[in-house]
Scaffold this motif. Structure first.
Motif, PDB file in Angstrom:
ATOM      1  N   CYS A  10      27.859 -38.162  36.111  1.00  0.00           N
ATOM      2  CA  CYS A  10      26.604 -38.004  36.848  1.00  0.00           C
ATOM      3  C   CYS A  10      26.771 -38.429  38.307  1.00  0.00           C
ATOM      4  O   CYS A  10      26.201 -37.814  39.213  1.00  0.00           O
ATOM      5  CB  CYS A  10      25.490 -38.802  36.183  1.00  0.00           C
ATOM      6  N   GLU A  13      28.321 -35.555  40.156  1.00  0.00           N
ATOM      7  CA  GLU A  13      27.327 -34.508  40.415  1.00  0.00           C
ATOM      8  C   GLU A  13      26.401 -34.923  41.553  1.00  0.00           C
ATOM      9  O   GLU A  13      26.063 -34.121  42.420  1.00  0.00           O
ATOM     10  CB  GLU A  13      26.497 -34.252  39.159  1.00  0.00           C
ATOM     11  N   ASN A  19      26.889 -29.175  44.163  1.00  0.00           N
ATOM     12  CA  ASN A  19      26.331 -29.252  42.809  1.00  0.00           C
ATOM     13  C   ASN A  19      24.808 -29.168  42.883  1.00  0.00           C
ATOM     14  O   ASN A  19      24.188 -29.728  43.786  1.00  0.00           O
ATOM     15  CB  ASN A  19      26.772 -30.563  42.139  1.00  0.00           C
ATOM     16  N   ARG A  21      22.778 -30.718  41.265  1.00  0.00           N
ATOM     17  CA  ARG A  21      22.199 -32.050  41.060  1.00  0.00           C
ATOM     18  C   ARG A  21      22.502 -33.002  42.224  1.00  0.00           C
ATOM     19  O   ARG A  21      22.286 -34.200  42.113  1.00  0.00           O
ATOM     20  CB  ARG A  21      22.714 -32.636  39.748  1.00  0.00           C
ATOM     21  N   ASN A  27      18.742 -37.741  38.069  1.00  0.00           N
ATOM     22  CA  ASN A  27      19.968 -37.298  37.396  1.00  0.00           C
ATOM     23  C   ASN A  27      20.399 -38.337  36.362  1.00  0.00           C
ATOM     24  O   ASN A  27      20.494 -39.528  36.645  1.00  0.00           O
ATOM     25  CB  ASN A  27      21.080 -37.108  38.438  1.00  0.00           C
TER      26      ASN A  27
END
Ligand SMILES: [Zn+2]
Length: 106
Positions: A10, A13, A19, A21, A27
């Motif tokens: 995460c 990202e 990305n 995100r 997230n």
């Protein structure tokens, strides 16, 4: 979400501008994100995740009232087709002082 530090996936990202995100504040994933946990009225942990969801669905089906704690407060769940359960929820809401003005609306 400050209580849920991002896992490496995460985090990658979140920091990758390519990305979708990228800098998405909510997230999270099953590794690093919030989990469902069912507690009884005495605060004992009973179930987690899908089992917690199933147990609450079953309890509501049988006329019980559930409270779900989210990021913005509590949401009360009752089967709106169950007149006795709805009456009990209304009785409890009148019996105790509501924690916020939005909880007094009906
Ligand atoms: Zn994660």
């Amino acid at each position: 979400m400050i209580g849920f530090p991002l896992c490496p996936v995460c985090e990658a990202e979140y920091r990758d501008p390519l990305n979708r995100r990228f800098h998405a504040q909510p997230n999270a994933c099953p590794v690093c994100g919030p989990r469902l946990e069912l507690w009884d009225v005495d605060g004992r942990s009973l179930e987690f995740d899908y089992n917690a969801l199933q147990a609450v669905a079953k309890a509501v089906t049988f006329g019980q009232i559930a409270a779900v704690k989210g990021l913005g407060g509590f949401h009360l769940i009752v089967d709106a087709r169950n007149e006795e359960a709805v009456r009990e929820l209304r009785r409890r809401k009148r019996a105790k002082r509501s924690p916020s003005p939005s909880c007094t609306e009906s």
